[in-house]
Design a protein around this motif. Sequence first.
Motif, PDB file in Angstrom:
ATOM      1  N   GLY A   1       0.837  -1.202   0.000  1.00  0.00           N
ATOM      2  CA  GLY A   1       0.000   0.000   0.000  1.00  0.00           C
ATOM      3  C   GLY A   1       0.873   1.253   0.000  1.00  0.00           C
ATOM      4  N   SER A   2       1.963   1.207   0.742  1.00  0.00           N
ATOM      5  CA  SER A   2       2.828   2.392   0.809  1.00  0.00           C
ATOM      6  C   SER A   2       3.552   2.638  -0.519  1.00  0.00           C
ATOM      7  N   LEU A   3       3.557   1.612  -1.382  1.00  0.00           N
ATOM      8  CA  LEU A   3       4.143   1.794  -2.724  1.00  0.00           C
ATOM      9  C   LEU A   3       3.075   2.242  -3.730  1.00  0.00           C
ATOM     10  N   GLY A   4       1.824   2.306  -3.274  1.00  0.00           N
ATOM     11  CA  GLY A   4       0.718   2.655  -4.174  1.00  0.00           C
ATOM     12  C   GLY A   4       0.151   1.433  -4.883  1.00  0.00           C
ATOM     13  N   ILE A   5       0.459   0.244  -4.380  1.00  0.00           N
ATOM     14  CA  ILE A   5      -0.022  -0.995  -4.996  1.00  0.00           C
ATOM     15  C   ILE A   5      -1.302  -1.429  -4.284  1.00  0.00           C
ATOM     16  N   SER A   6      -2.344  -1.737  -5.059  1.00  0.00           N
ATOM     17  CA  SER A   6      -3.602  -2.131  -4.426  1.00  0.00           C
ATOM     18  C   SER A   6      -3.908  -3.600  -4.715  1.00  0.00           C
ATOM     19  N   LYS A   7      -4.996  -4.081  -4.103  1.00  0.00           N
ATOM     20  CA  LYS A   7      -5.326  -5.509  -4.194  1.00  0.00           C
ATOM     21  C   LYS A   7      -5.465  -5.984  -5.637  1.00  0.00           C
ATOM     22  N   GLU A   8      -6.028  -5.124  -6.510  1.00  0.00           N
ATOM     23  CA  GLU A   8      -6.227  -5.528  -7.921  1.00  0.00           C
ATOM     24  C   GLU A   8      -4.887  -5.734  -8.631  1.00  0.00           C
ATOM     25  N   ASP A   9      -3.824  -5.140  -8.111  1.00  0.00           N
ATOM     26  CA  ASP A   9      -2.519  -5.239  -8.791  1.00  0.00           C
ATOM     27  C   ASP A   9      -1.786  -6.540  -8.481  1.00  0.00           C
ATOM     28  N   VAL A  10      -2.298  -7.300  -7.509  1.00  0.00           N
ATOM     29  CA  VAL A  10      -1.539  -8.488  -7.068  1.00  0.00           C
ATOM     30  C   VAL A  10      -2.428  -9.725  -7.221  1.00  0.00           C
ATOM     31  N   LYS A  11      -2.501 -10.224  -8.443  1.00  0.00           N
ATOM     32  CA  LYS A  11      -3.384 -11.380  -8.712  1.00  0.00           C
ATOM     33  C   LYS A  11      -3.014 -12.572  -7.842  1.00  0.00           C
ATOM     34  N   TRP A  12      -1.707 -12.780  -7.624  1.00  0.00           N
ATOM     35  CA  TRP A  12      -1.291 -13.961  -6.870  1.00  0.00           C
ATOM     36  C   TRP A  12      -1.615 -13.861  -5.378  1.00  0.00           C
ATOM     37  N   ALA A  13      -2.218 -12.744  -4.955  1.00  0.00           N
ATOM     38  CA  ALA A  13      -2.684 -12.680  -3.568  1.00  0.00           C
ATOM     39  C   ALA A  13      -3.975 -13.481  -3.409  1.00  0.00           C
ATOM     40  N   GLY A  14      -4.569 -13.876  -4.545  1.00  0.00           N
ATOM     41  CA  GLY A  14      -5.780 -14.711  -4.497  1.00  0.00           C
ATOM     42  C   GLY A  14      -7.049 -13.885  -4.439  1.00  0.00           C
ATOM     43  N   PRO A  15      -8.241 -14.524  -4.664  1.00  0.00           N
ATOM     44  CA  PRO A  15      -9.514 -13.788  -4.736  1.00  0.00           C
ATOM     45  C   PRO A  15      -9.856 -13.070  -3.433  1.00  0.00           C
ATOM     46  N   LYS A  16      -9.387 -13.614  -2.293  1.00  0.00           N
ATOM     47  CA  LYS A  16      -9.690 -12.940  -1.016  1.00  0.00           C
ATOM     48  C   LYS A  16      -8.557 -12.022  -0.564  1.00  0.00           C
ATOM     49  N   ALA A  17      -7.567 -11.849  -1.402  1.00  0.00           N
ATOM     50  CA  ALA A  17      -6.400 -11.007  -1.087  1.00  0.00           C
ATOM     51  C   ALA A  17      -5.712 -11.436   0.206  1.00  0.00           C
TER      52      ALA A  17
END
Length: 379
Positions: A188-204
């Motif tokens: 988040g501090s880099l400006g990266i949000s949940k949609e940007d990290v697909k490998w975090a999975g559907p529930k992030a």
Amino acid sequence: MPSRLSDAFRAHPVHLYPKHPDFNSLQELPDSYAWGLLDHELPNSSSAQSFGSSDNSVPVIDLTDPNALALIGHACKTWGVFQVTNHGISNNLLDDVESTARSLFSLPVHQKLKAARSPDGVSGYGHARISSFFPKLMWSEGYTIVGSPFEQFRQLWPQDHGKFCDIIEEYEREMKKLAVRLMWLMLGSLGISKEDVKWAGPKADFKDASGALQLNSYPACPDPNRAMGLAAHTDSTLLTILHQNNTSGLQVHREGTGWVTVPPLPSALIINVGDLLHILSNGSYPSVLHRAVVNRTQHRLSVAYLYGPPASEEISPFSKLLGPSQPPLYRPVTWSEYLGTKAKHFNMALSSVRLCSPQNGGILVAANDHKRLQAWPEN
Ligand SMILES: C=C1C[C@]23C[C@@]1(O)CC[C@H]2[C@@]12CCC[C@@](C)(C(=O)O1)[C@H]2[C@@H]3C(=O)O
Ligand SMILES: O=C(O)CCC(=O)C(=O)O
Ligand SMILES: [Fe+2]
């Protein structure tokens, strides 16, 4: 290509010295452990500061602080390491995991060797894998756990492994939760949000992420100025969560300052930026170079939770952070492959996945990496 963490070292077995001394029986430092004079205990040493102005000490961040995200971003950029308080891990659990490590390392050597790590394996008892890169031995013992500790703990404690397994499994669950929370703060501090990290999975929730637990023991040493607990390295992780007992020994390297001691703070946990977050952030959150030194009178213990992405997920700089003047600096690499690269190239691993810049005629090490490499005291 290996796809599980436990397969990472198949292609790079290390055959470490088979002899494990009983450290407590040694009155003098054997030559095989004598690294030469380190300056960490010399009077007036400027290279191992622990207290001083807040600019010269590792940031301490309260995770319940409304400003935590910005503070973490600043710490990642300028230090690559910070301590966290109010992290939600109970003191009881921290005490329990510390006493599990103490019980394990207090076992007789022949018993610990029943759970010895195999040359191409990840889990078990032994010297740190990086030992193979150094001519001298480190004044420490380690024990790595990936997944369930059950099979190996049964060898170590045939009667009462149950309670130790429960503690380790609970610690792994809690570390995983904390790692997810820290990941979103750091990203988040880099400006990266949940949609940007697909490998975090559907529930992030980074459900398929992998983690390893590393228990470290640094016995009191008869000649600490000439011994090394754990040689300078960066972790091949996204992030590492480290618990140290009440004895100092961890030092981090900071450009322009040198080695800085990370003081033990009751209930605080230390968070290191690892090489994979360095890659994801395209170098803006540099992984921290760190080492552990030893002392004459006290037994030091630490427990590291080494957190990474799903082992076969390709990691590369976030496209959101790239642009015409910010080209990607690293090629895609999986955690499993990167661990193999570290096992082969050690401190050159990060620069070995750095993309060549055509203007440099294919020279791999760019200005920043060059400075980092020079900081490695063993170079
Ligand atoms: C996941 C891992 C990272 C690690 C190698 C390991 O398989 C488990 C132990 C980790 C550790 C801990 C001590 C320092 C280090 C460099 C080492 O030799 O073993 C790290 C490895 C790493 O981060 O590369
Ligand atoms: O013992 C320490 O403080 C450092 C341990 C460490 O760096 C590791 O396990 O990777
Ligand atoms: Fe480390």
